[in-house]
Scaffold this motif. Structure first.
Motif, PDB file in Angstrom:
ATOM      1  N   GLU A  19       0.809  -1.211   0.000  1.00 10.68           N
ATOM      2  CA  GLU A  19       0.000   0.000   0.000  1.00 10.68           C
ATOM      3  C   GLU A  19       0.846   1.268   0.000  1.00 10.68           C
ATOM      4  OE1 GLU A  19      -3.022  -0.179   3.096  1.00 10.68           O
ATOM      5  OE2 GLU A  19      -2.726  -2.348   3.210  1.00 10.68           O
ATOM      6  N   GLY A  20       2.116   1.137  -0.313  1.00 10.53           N
ATOM      7  CA  GLY A  20       3.018   2.277  -0.241  1.00 10.53           C
ATOM      8  C   GLY A  20       3.834   2.246   1.034  1.00 10.53           C
ATOM      9  N   VAL A  21       4.631   3.266   1.226  1.00  8.27           N
ATOM     10  CA  VAL A  21       5.521   3.377   2.382  1.00  8.27           C
ATOM     11  C   VAL A  21       4.981   4.421   3.346  1.00  8.27           C
ATOM     12  CG1 VAL A  21       7.802   4.243   3.084  1.00  8.27           C
ATOM     13  CG2 VAL A  21       7.610   2.592   1.223  1.00  8.27           C
ATOM     14  N   GLY A  22       5.014   4.114   4.635  1.00 12.23           N
ATOM     15  CA  GLY A  22       4.552   5.059   5.644  1.00 12.23           C
ATOM     16  C   GLY A  22       5.462   5.067   6.864  1.00 12.23           C
ATOM     17  N   MET A  23       5.281   6.063   7.709  1.00 12.34           N
ATOM     18  CA  MET A  23       5.951   6.104   9.001  1.00 12.34           C
ATOM     19  C   MET A  23       5.186   5.189   9.954  1.00 12.34           C
ATOM     20  SD  MET A  23       6.672  10.219   9.349  1.00 12.34           S
ATOM     21  CE  MET A  23       7.666  10.048  10.842  1.00 12.34           C
ATOM     22  N   ALA A  24       5.918   4.453  10.794  1.00 10.91           N
ATOM     23  CA  ALA A  24       5.292   3.527  11.743  1.00 10.91           C
ATOM     24  C   ALA A  24       5.299   4.127  13.146  1.00 10.91           C
ATOM     25  CB  ALA A  24       6.031   2.195  11.743  1.00 10.91           C
ATOM     26  N   PHE A  25       4.210   3.914  13.870  1.00 12.75           N
ATOM     27  CA  PHE A  25       4.043   4.451  15.224  1.00 12.75           C
ATOM     28  C   PHE A  25       3.493   3.369  16.150  1.00 12.75           C
ATOM     29  CE2 PHE A  25       3.681   7.936  12.286  1.00 12.75           C
ATOM     30  CZ  PHE A  25       4.342   8.990  12.892  1.00 12.75           C
ATOM     31  N   ARG A  26       3.778   3.493  17.430  1.00 16.18           N
ATOM     32  CA  ARG A  26       3.118   2.642  18.405  1.00 16.18           C
ATOM     33  C   ARG A  26       1.618   2.969  18.409  1.00 16.18           C
ATOM     34  NH1 ARG A  26       8.071   3.953  20.908  1.00 16.18           N
ATOM     35  NH2 ARG A  26       7.163   5.884  21.718  1.00 16.18           N
ATOM     36  N   PRO A  27       0.747   1.971  18.563  1.00 14.93           N
ATOM     37  CA  PRO A  27      -0.699   2.234  18.509  1.00 14.93           C
ATOM     38  C   PRO A  27      -1.166   3.283  19.509  1.00 14.93           C
ATOM     39  CG  PRO A  27      -0.284  -0.116  18.343  1.00 14.93           C
ATOM     40  CD  PRO A  27       1.043   0.529  18.644  1.00 14.93           C
ATOM     41  N   GLU A  28      -0.507   3.380  20.654  1.00 18.78           N
ATOM     42  CA  GLU A  28      -0.932   4.358  21.659  1.00 18.78           C
ATOM     43  C   GLU A  28      -0.514   5.785  21.321  1.00 18.78           C
ATOM     44  OE1 GLU A  28       2.832   2.324  23.417  1.00 18.78           O
ATOM     45  OE2 GLU A  28       1.110   1.792  22.143  1.00 18.78           O
ATOM     46  N   ASP A  29       0.278   5.957  20.259  1.00 20.08           N
ATOM     47  CA  ASP A  29       0.773   7.288  19.886  1.00 20.08           C
ATOM     48  C   ASP A  29       0.016   7.849  18.686  1.00 20.08           C
ATOM     49  OD1 ASP A  29       2.635   7.312  21.930  1.00 20.08           O
ATOM     50  OD2 ASP A  29       4.229   6.462  20.689  1.00 20.08           O
ATOM     51  N   ASP A  30      -1.310   7.702  18.703  1.00 23.47           N
ATOM     52  CA  ASP A  30      -2.096   8.131  17.553  1.00 23.47           C
ATOM     53  C   ASP A  30      -2.027   9.635  17.328  1.00 23.47           C
ATOM     54  OD1 ASP A  30      -3.917   7.241  15.414  1.00 23.47           O
ATOM     55  OD2 ASP A  30      -5.340   8.564  16.405  1.00 23.47           O
TER      56      ASP A  30
END
Length: 261
Positions: free
Chosen positions: A216-227
């Motif tokens: 789906e392309g490239v994205g930045m990854a985050f912890r779920p709690e850091d919405d």
């Protein structure tokens, strides 16, 4: 420094003479971070690598720095190996990942992603005297195909060629390069832009078949709690894309458009 996110209100201020804009986020949600730490695997040219002076540079490095400036926050790059980069995020070693991470269903079970900010095709390359003339299973049967471990390209090879070819995995981009140059592998599967600059010029490493668009392309990854942090960077990335900054950075490193509509 407290970073405030506009949800949904966003107020943009242009810093005259500073060479870039910045955003003030006003709202009830605050993020108590003085520095946002970004995990990145290096080297992976042209996206992230060190220049002759040892400084981090590349498409994603420049894009990340421009986004941080736009958000008026301080960002710190944390170099970490790809194998285990998500574990490092979950352990709190950094606050986000910006390292050519493809968005896929498996990763979405563990981390949350920003909007995709680039997408590039993947290609199979061989060396000119390998005798391989197509990307069919017949042509690649019993051949050795190199790929970086735990990538979307690795998953694709296992699914589509794992029953006929030997899939050889490597930890770094440089290791895959060396394997193809030394003919330790008969082909490699990787992002098109890197192999364009590395091997296509000169014609000694032809493409097998057509380019493939994976994921789906490239994205930045985050912890779920850091919405809230994820939404903050979504707004920053959107801003640098909409005002032309993204495309100016892209032209410094890539020969074709990689933006996501």
């Amino acid at each position: 420094m407290k970073l405030k996110i506009v949800l949904p209100l966003l107020f943009v201020v242009i810093a005259v003479g500073a060479g870039y804009g910045y955003m003030q986020f006003q709202g009830s949600t605050e993020i108590d971070l003085e520095v946002v730490r970004i995990g990145v695997d290096v080297p992976y040219p042209p996206y992230e690598f060190r220049d002759a002076n040892g400084e981090l540079t590349g498409f994603e490095i420049d894009l990340g720095n421009a986004t941080c400036r736009r958000l008026n926050i301080q960002c710190e790059w944390v170099v970490t190996p790809w194998d285990g980069i998500i574990d490092g995020l979950l352990a709190g070693n950094y606050d986000t990942i910006m390292s050519s991470m493809s968005i896929n269903d498996e990763r979405k079970q563990i981390v949350d992603f920003s909007d995709a900010y680039y997408s590039t095709p993947s290609v199979l390359f061989t060396y000119r005297t390998s005798g391989i003339d197509s990307d069919s299973k017949g042509a690649l049967g019993s051949q050795r195909i190199g790929v970086i471990v735990n990538t979307i390209q690795h998953d694709y090879l296992i699914e589509n060629y794992g029953d006929v070819a030997t899939i050889m995995t490597y930890e770094t981009n440089e290791d895959v390069n060396a394997a193809l140059r030394s003919e330790e592998v008969d082909a490699v599967f990787h992002d098109y832009p890197h192999w364009e600059s590395e091997f296509m010029i000169g014609g000694n490493y032809p493409i097998l078949g057509k380019a493939r668009q994976l994921g789906e392309g490239v994205g930045m990854a985050f912890r779920p709690e850091d919405d809230n942090l994820r939404r903050l960077f979504n707004q920053g990335l959107d801003s640098v894309q909409s005002d032309g900054t993204y495309n100016r950075i892209r032209k410094d490193y890539l020969f074709f458009d990689v933006s996501v509509d």
